[in-house]
Design a protein around this motif. Structure first.
Motif, PDB file in Angstrom:
ATOM      1  N   LEU A 629      36.203   4.512  58.896  1.00 23.66           N
ATOM      2  CA  LEU A 629      36.979   3.272  59.064  1.00 23.66           C
ATOM      3  C   LEU A 629      38.069   3.031  58.220  1.00 23.66           C
ATOM      4  O   LEU A 629      39.257   2.748  58.816  1.00 23.66           O
ATOM      5  CB  LEU A 629      36.069   2.704  58.150  1.00 23.66           C
ATOM      6  CG  LEU A 629      34.526   2.020  59.234  1.00 23.66           C
ATOM      7  CD1 LEU A 629      33.795   0.914  57.893  1.00 23.66           C
ATOM      8  CD2 LEU A 629      34.837   1.623  60.117  1.00 23.66           C
ATOM      9  N   GLU A 630      38.117   3.876  56.653  1.00 32.00           N
ATOM     10  CA  GLU A 630      39.835   3.249  56.289  1.00 32.00           C
ATOM     11  C   GLU A 630      40.988   4.594  57.360  1.00 32.00           C
ATOM     12  O   GLU A 630      42.031   3.479  56.824  1.00 32.00           O
ATOM     13  CB  GLU A 630      39.306   4.166  55.103  1.00 32.00           C
ATOM     14  CG  GLU A 630      40.354   2.947  54.135  1.00 32.00           C
ATOM     15  CD  GLU A 630      41.241   4.641  53.216  1.00 32.00           C
ATOM     16  OE1 GLU A 630      41.884   4.443  52.457  1.00 32.00           O
ATOM     17  OE2 GLU A 630      41.305   5.847  53.756  1.00 32.00           O
ATOM     18  N   ARG A 631      40.170   5.467  58.253  1.00 27.80           N
ATOM     19  CA  ARG A 631      41.399   6.182  58.464  1.00 27.80           C
ATOM     20  C   ARG A 631      42.238   5.056  59.295  1.00 27.80           C
ATOM     21  O   ARG A 631      43.101   5.167  60.038  1.00 27.80           O
ATOM     22  CB  ARG A 631      40.511   7.363  59.740  1.00 27.80           C
ATOM     23  CG  ARG A 631      41.346   8.531  59.462  1.00 27.80           C
ATOM     24  CD  ARG A 631      40.828   9.599  59.472  1.00 27.80           C
ATOM     25  NE  ARG A 631      39.683  10.895  58.632  1.00 27.80           N
ATOM     26  CZ  ARG A 631      38.653  10.567  58.984  1.00 27.80           C
ATOM     27  NH1 ARG A 631      38.470  10.895  60.117  1.00 27.80           N
ATOM     28  NH2 ARG A 631      38.454  11.521  58.432  1.00 27.80           N
ATOM     29  N   GLU A 632      41.506   4.496  60.338  1.00 21.81           N
ATOM     30  CA  GLU A 632      41.433   3.203  61.082  1.00 21.81           C
ATOM     31  C   GLU A 632      42.344   1.937  60.373  1.00 21.81           C
ATOM     32  O   GLU A 632      42.622   0.540  61.326  1.00 21.81           O
ATOM     33  CB  GLU A 632      40.537   2.460  62.487  1.00 21.81           C
ATOM     34  CG  GLU A 632      40.085   4.085  62.885  1.00 21.81           C
ATOM     35  CD  GLU A 632      39.195   3.578  63.838  1.00 21.81           C
ATOM     36  OE1 GLU A 632      39.473   2.721  64.914  1.00 21.81           O
ATOM     37  OE2 GLU A 632      38.419   4.822  64.010  1.00 21.81           O
ATOM     38  N   GLY A 633      42.567   2.124  59.723  1.00 17.85           N
ATOM     39  CA  GLY A 633      42.853   1.010  58.502  1.00 17.85           C
ATOM     40  C   GLY A 633      41.634  -0.453  58.941  1.00 17.85           C
ATOM     41  O   GLY A 633      42.117  -1.485  58.365  1.00 17.85           O
ATOM     42  N   LEU A 634      40.734  -0.005  58.958  1.00 16.73           N
ATOM     43  CA  LEU A 634      39.609  -1.739  59.018  1.00 16.73           C
ATOM     44  C   LEU A 634      38.583  -0.931  57.722  1.00 16.73           C
ATOM     45  O   LEU A 634      37.309  -2.269  58.313  1.00 16.73           O
ATOM     46  CB  LEU A 634      38.883  -1.056  59.862  1.00 16.73           C
ATOM     47  CG  LEU A 634      39.962  -1.196  62.121  1.00 16.73           C
ATOM     48  CD1 LEU A 634      38.777  -0.378  62.867  1.00 16.73           C
ATOM     49  CD2 LEU A 634      39.751  -2.356  61.993  1.00 16.73           C
ATOM     50  N   ALA A 635      39.334  -0.232  57.121  1.00 17.15           N
ATOM     51  CA  ALA A 635      37.906  -0.492  56.021  1.00 17.15           C
ATOM     52  C   ALA A 635      37.439  -1.563  54.853  1.00 17.15           C
ATOM     53  O   ALA A 635      37.854  -2.605  54.344  1.00 17.15           O
ATOM     54  CB  ALA A 635      38.247   0.305  54.425  1.00 17.15           C
ATOM     55  N   VAL A 636      35.877  -1.450  55.111  1.00 15.16           N
ATOM     56  CA  VAL A 636      35.496  -2.972  54.325  1.00 15.16           C
ATOM     57  C   VAL A 636      34.036  -2.244  53.485  1.00 15.16           C
ATOM     58  O   VAL A 636      33.705  -1.112  53.893  1.00 15.16           O
ATOM     59  CB  VAL A 636      34.725  -4.458  55.374  1.00 15.16           C
ATOM     60  CG1 VAL A 636      35.908  -4.559  56.577  1.00 15.16           C
ATOM     61  CG2 VAL A 636      34.007  -3.003  56.388  1.00 15.16           C
ATOM     62  N   PRO A 637      34.064  -2.656  52.570  1.00 18.20           N
ATOM     63  CA  PRO A 637      32.628  -2.458  51.234  1.00 18.20           C
ATOM     64  C   PRO A 637      31.812  -2.478  53.080  1.00 18.20           C
ATOM     65  O   PRO A 637      31.078  -3.418  53.496  1.00 18.20           O
ATOM     66  CB  PRO A 637      32.565  -3.325  50.174  1.00 18.20           C
ATOM     67  CG  PRO A 637      33.983  -3.899  50.617  1.00 18.20           C
ATOM     68  CD  PRO A 637      34.137  -3.378  51.575  1.00 18.20           C
ATOM     69  N   ILE A 638      30.980  -0.777  52.484  1.00 16.74           N
ATOM     70  CA  ILE A 638      29.406  -0.338  53.207  1.00 16.74           C
ATOM     71  C   ILE A 638      27.840  -0.920  51.856  1.00 16.74           C
ATOM     72  O   ILE A 638      28.210  -0.635  50.465  1.00 16.74           O
ATOM     73  CB  ILE A 638      29.612   1.078  53.216  1.00 16.74           C
ATOM     74  CG1 ILE A 638      30.497   0.362  55.231  1.00 16.74           C
ATOM     75  CG2 ILE A 638      28.208   0.689  54.063  1.00 16.74           C
ATOM     76  CD1 ILE A 638      30.780   1.810  55.218  1.00 16.74           C
ATOM     77  N   SER A 639      27.811  -2.170  52.067  1.00 18.88           N
ATOM     78  CA  SER A 639      26.602  -1.857  50.980  1.00 18.88           C
ATOM     79  C   SER A 639      25.491  -0.518  51.144  1.00 18.88           C
ATOM     80  O   SER A 639      25.140  -0.874  52.853  1.00 18.88           O
ATOM     81  CB  SER A 639      25.986  -3.415  51.208  1.00 18.88           C
ATOM     82  OG  SER A 639      26.794  -4.527  50.809  1.00 18.88           O
ATOM     83  N   VAL A 640      24.434  -0.428  50.785  1.00 20.51           N
ATOM     84  CA  VAL A 640      23.667   1.061  50.548  1.00 20.51           C
ATOM     85  C   VAL A 640      22.098  -0.057  50.006  1.00 20.51           C
ATOM     86  O   VAL A 640      21.962  -0.241  48.479  1.00 20.51           O
ATOM     87  CB  VAL A 640      24.066   2.215  49.746  1.00 20.51           C
ATOM     88  CG1 VAL A 640      22.541   2.886  50.667  1.00 20.51           C
ATOM     89  CG2 VAL A 640      24.964   2.470  51.176  1.00 20.51           C
ATOM     90  N   ASN A 641      21.213   0.466  50.555  1.00 16.45           N
ATOM     91  CA  ASN A 641      19.950  -0.028  50.058  1.00 16.45           C
ATOM     92  C   ASN A 641      19.411   1.240  48.440  1.00 16.45           C
ATOM     93  O   ASN A 641      18.770   1.498  49.289  1.00 16.45           O
ATOM     94  CB  ASN A 641      18.850  -0.511  50.845  1.00 16.45           C
ATOM     95  CG  ASN A 641      19.293  -1.776  51.376  1.00 16.45           C
ATOM     96  OD1 ASN A 641      19.107  -2.774  50.744  1.00 16.45           O
ATOM     97  ND2 ASN A 641      19.438  -1.321  52.771  1.00 16.45           N
ATOM     98  N   LEU A 642      19.205   0.582  48.172  1.00 16.25           N
ATOM     99  CA  LEU A 642      18.222   1.143  46.649  1.00 16.25           C
ATOM    100  C   LEU A 642      17.058   0.765  46.558  1.00 16.25           C
ATOM    101  O   LEU A 642      16.324  -0.852  46.783  1.00 16.25           O
ATOM    102  CB  LEU A 642      18.743   1.333  45.404  1.00 16.25           C
ATOM    103  CG  LEU A 642      20.343   1.857  45.034  1.00 16.25           C
ATOM    104  CD1 LEU A 642      21.236   1.980  43.571  1.00 16.25           C
ATOM    105  CD2 LEU A 642      20.175   3.207  45.587  1.00 16.25           C
TER     106      LEU A 642
END
Ligand code: C2E
Ligand code: CA
Ligand code: CA
Length: 815
Positions: A629-642
């Motif tokens: 995403l960052e490469r395309e300039g679209l970076a948003v935080p991604i949530s991962v479940n623990l």
């Protein structure tokens, strides 16, 4: 039944062996005795026979000498015969003298038994004789007369095949010279006399130098005499070399068999001489069998005595053997009894001897075994920690119960929550005390309700409730749950108790103990999974557990085979209507089952601990997605479940940092469910602290479903709170849920947390949440979770929904 020999005849038995040994020894000794005695008897008999023969020979010679003396007397008489002297004195010579003498002699020889009588002059020339053979004798007289002057002499003379005893007397008439001699043929007389006196058979024999023996006289009958003759030449060669003093030659003794009877023989040369150098001998025979006869009876008597001795001895041996073997048998019986497991009765002492000592040792052994058996029994059937019956005893009791009657009952399996954790954190000693305390509580609480309580090991307990169906069993569960609400305090530590309980019912759920136990366990696991506290077994649980088994192996394979997929679901900022982030959700692209939703394998993966591998995979995949995403300039935080398991991992922070290498910590948000924290708040707190320190954002997931207290929330260094979708989806209809949503938002904001509403499905909900001040929303209204690689395109094309006149005013008015 085959005939049984008495023990004393059975060589395999001790008794038989003792008897056999005794008797064998005795028999050997007796037989040896008998053999020695009969050998001695034989030797003695032969020796005495030999002596008898020697004596017999002396008797024989004496008899011969006696005869000679008598005959000498006759010769003397003859020489002193008046008529004869006159005749000789008258000087009659020639034929006249000869015929006169002949008359005298004939008279004499007719009176006595003389074979011949003769008269020889001084020059030993025969003057006249009654028989011509006297002519041969005359020249031999010189030797006889020379031997002893003046007395009648005798000598045995061999003529032809006959032997004669010749006696000589000197004519003592004045002016006269010459000799009168008489010859007596040796016949049976002396032999008969010998037989009468000494019971010895005799044969007189003669033999020319080179010829066979001939018989001169014999007391045996002709046939036996023949037999003797036939045997003799081969054995006896006496008098070899000849010589005058033949009577002094050694006698020969030997054995002989005549007509089946054994004889000892003695051959004694008597005389030697004549033209053909003839040898004369007397053969004396004494029957050995006769000599043995008196001993035979003695031998029979001895044999009889021996046999009687053996019989007496045999009885004695049997009695002795019995005395030895009876106590051994008794003891063997006792040992067999012990062997069969009867340790109750003491071993009786059968005798005062060594076997009695052995019995005493057996008794000591019995006591030892009995004590140990009781101990083994205790260990085998009781749980030493809680003094409750163990699994084995419970299973047996259950089996007995089922066999005994058909009345219904319920089986309740109870497994404490978080016990392993208590053990790990507070130590085994504490864990043991906790188990004892729980056991006491259960015992106390249920003493009227439950007929049997057992501990299966670990933190698992089993209860048997008589005459109970589902309702009654559930009531018992409730009682336990209520009781567990009272926290347990041990060593100033307070521990919250909770447990999963599973119930199986007899007879619906199984007619044997194994089946009932297995199903109670299944129900118990279901209760734990569902956090419901108590479940009654249902057939669907079987399938679930069957499936899950194969699932685990498939799941292991899934990661290696690249079957896991990262899906992303966007989160929107409710105010700016911009996409503020995305939640990573796992999917399983199963080769045959298709896309498997997480609810079908995540709970299971959590149970088995496999969730850690999934989490690691997701963290890595999420980081990669962010980089894309960052490469395309679209970076948003991604949530991962623990999951809970992840939180218990001490090294979680390090692992996460490792997996997220290459992305800034702000790129990832970690979602943790309320219940995961509440399982072990202390430890969760620590881990969350570390993650926070590393710069990761933290979010409380599914808020509202658990029991997390505000006190904890305050301590946690989290950033975000997600309201569970059940409240959000219901809030348009259910005023209570709406109230919960509103107060949660307020609470979160008070604690400085941002709020995310899950389950945002309608524009109306959006408006409502916006009005309530909620920060972000996530739900189908925006998008369903999509494959990670579709997300950038979706993001580019994102258009906020048309909220229109979606009004939430009615709800708001009621809040
Ligand atoms: P969750 O963390 O609460 O995830 C959100 C779930 O709500 C997702 O279900 C999502 O599809 C669903 N959802 C989103 N919007 C809506 C909506 O508007 N209406 C409704 N009805 N549902 C909505 P999903 O993907 O089936 O995941 C279910 C649960 O599985 C998750 O709940 C999460 O607890 C667990 N899970 C999923 N992926 C992972 C993972 O990678 N790791 C771990 N530990 N758990 C995961
Ligand atoms: Ca989540
Ligand atoms: Ca959630």
């Amino acid at each position: 039944m085959p005939m049984r020999w008495p023990d004393f005849l059975n060589l395999r038995r001790l008794e038989g062996r003792i008897v056999a040994l005794f008797l064998a020894l005795l028999l050997v000794v007796q037989l040896l005795n008998l053999a020695l005695i009969s050998q001695g008897i034989g030797r003695n008999a032969r020796a005495s026979v030999a002596e008898e023969l020697a004596a017999g020979e002396r008797i024989f010679t004496q008899l011969v000498e006696q005869d000679a003396e008598q005959r000498g007397l006759i010769a003397d008489l003859l020489q002193s015969d008046y008529g004869l002297r006159q005749l000789v004195g008258a000087g009659i010579q020639g034929d006249e003298l000869r015929s006169t003498l002949q008359d005298v002699f004939r008279n004499l020889s007719e009176r006595g038994e003389a074979s011949f009588i003769g008269y020889a002059n001084d020059a030993f020339q025969l003057v006249t004789a009654t028989d011509p053979i006297a002519g041969q004798v005359a020249p031999m007289l010189r030797g006889v007369s020379r031997q002893q002057q003046g007395r009648t002499q005798s000598q045995i003379v061999l003529l032809g095949d006959k032997a004669y005893q010749v006696v000589v007397a000197r004519m003592r008439a004045a002016g006269l010279g010459g000799w009168v001699f008489m010859g007596f043929e040796m016949r049976q007389d002396q032999l008969r006399e010998l037989r009468r006196i000494a019971n010895i058979e005799g044969v007189l024999l003669s033999r020319p130098e080179h010829g066979a023996w001939t018989v001169l006289a014999s007391v045996l009958d002709t046939a036996n005499t023949e037999l003797v003759l036939r045997e003799l030449p081969t054995i006896a060669q006496p008098g070899a070399g000849g010589g005058d003093r033949v009577d002094q030659a050694a006698a020969q003794t030997f054995q002989m068999h005549i007509d089946g009877e054994q004889f000892q023989a003695r051959l004694q040369p008597l005389a030697h001489g004549g033209d053909d150098k003839r040898l004369m001998a007397v053969l004396l025979l004494r029957s050995v069998d006769d000599a043995l006869a008196p001993y035979r009876q003695l031998q029979w008597m001895l044999l009889g005595l021996s046999l009687a001795g053996v019989a007496v001895f045999a009885i004695g041996a049997v009695l002795t053997a019995r005395r030895i073997s009876e106590p051994v048998k008794a003891l063997a019986g006792e040992a067999r009894r012990l062997g069969a497991g009867d340790y109750a009765r003491p071993v009786t002492r059968p005798s005062r001897d060594e076997i009695g000592d052995l019995a005493e040792a057996f008794e000591a052994m019995r006591q030892g075994i009995r004590a140990r058996e009781e101990e083994v029994h205790r260990l085998a059937f009781w749980d030493p920690l809680t003094d409750l019956p163990n699994r084995e005893q419970f299973s047996q009791a259950l089996a007995r119960r089922i066999a005994d009657n058909d009345q219904r009952f319920a089986l309740l399996m109870l497994n404490l929550d978080r016990f392993k954790h208590v053990n790990d954190v507070l130590g085994r000693g504490f864990g043991d005390r906790l188990l004892r305390a729980v056991a006491d509580r259960l015992r106390h609480l249920l003493k009227d309700e439950v007929s049997l309580i057992a501990r299966l090991g670990g933190d698992e307990f089993l209860l048997l409730i008589e005459d109970a169906g589902a309702t009654r069993a559930e009531a018992v569960c409730k009682r336990i749950q209520r009781d567990f609400e009272r926290a347990l305090s041990i060593d100033d530590q307070t521990v919250d108790l909770s447990a999963g309980m599973g119930v199986s019912l007899y007879p619906q759920h199984g007619r044997d103990s194994a089946m009932l136990l297995a199903r109670a366990e299944l129900a118990m696991h279901a209760a734990k999974r569902g956090q419901s506290g108590c479940e009654v077994y249902a057939p669907s649980m079987d399938a679930a557990s069957q499936e899950s088994l194969s699932l685990l192996s498939e799941l292991r394979h899934a990661i290696d085979a690249g079957e896991l997929r990262l899906f992303l679901q966007p989160k929107v900022d409710l105010h700016s209507q911009r996409i503020a982030g995305a939640e990573a959700l796992v999917r399983w692209q199963h080769p045959t089952r298709g896309m498997v939703p997480p609810m079908e394998f995540i709970p299971f993966a959590e149970q088995t601990g496999f969730i850690r591998q999934i989490t690691a995979w997701m963290l890595h995949a999420a980081a990669q997605a962010w980089i894309g995403l960052e490469r395309e300039g679209l970076a948003v935080p991604i949530s991962v479940n623990l999951s809970t398991r992840d939180l218990m991992d001490q090294d979680l922070a390090i692992k996460v940092a490792d997996l997220a290498a290459g992305v800034p910590p702000s790129a990832l948000c970690l979602e943790i469910t309320e219940s995961a924290i509440m399982d072990d708040p202390q430890r969760a707190l620590q881990t969350l602290e570390q993650l926070h320190a590393l710069g990761f954002k933290l979010s409380i997931d599914d808020f509202g479903t658990g029991y997390s207290s505000l006190a904890y929330l305050k301590q946690l260094s989290v950033d975000e709170l997600k309201i569970d979708r059940s409240f959000v989806m219901n809030m348009e209809r259910d005023i209570d849920d709406a109230k919960i949503v509103r107060s949660t938002i307020e609470l979160a904001h008070n604690l400085g947390l941002s709020v995310v509403a899950e389950g945002l499905e309608t524009p109306k909900a959006w408006t409502l949440l916006q009005t309530l001040g909620c920060d972000q929303g996530q739900g189908y209204l925006l998008a369903r979770p999509m494959p990670g690689d579709q997300f950038p395109d979706w993001l580019k094309n994102w258009q906020p929904p048309d909220l229109g006149d979606a009004r939430a005013s009615t709800i708001l008015a009621n809040l």
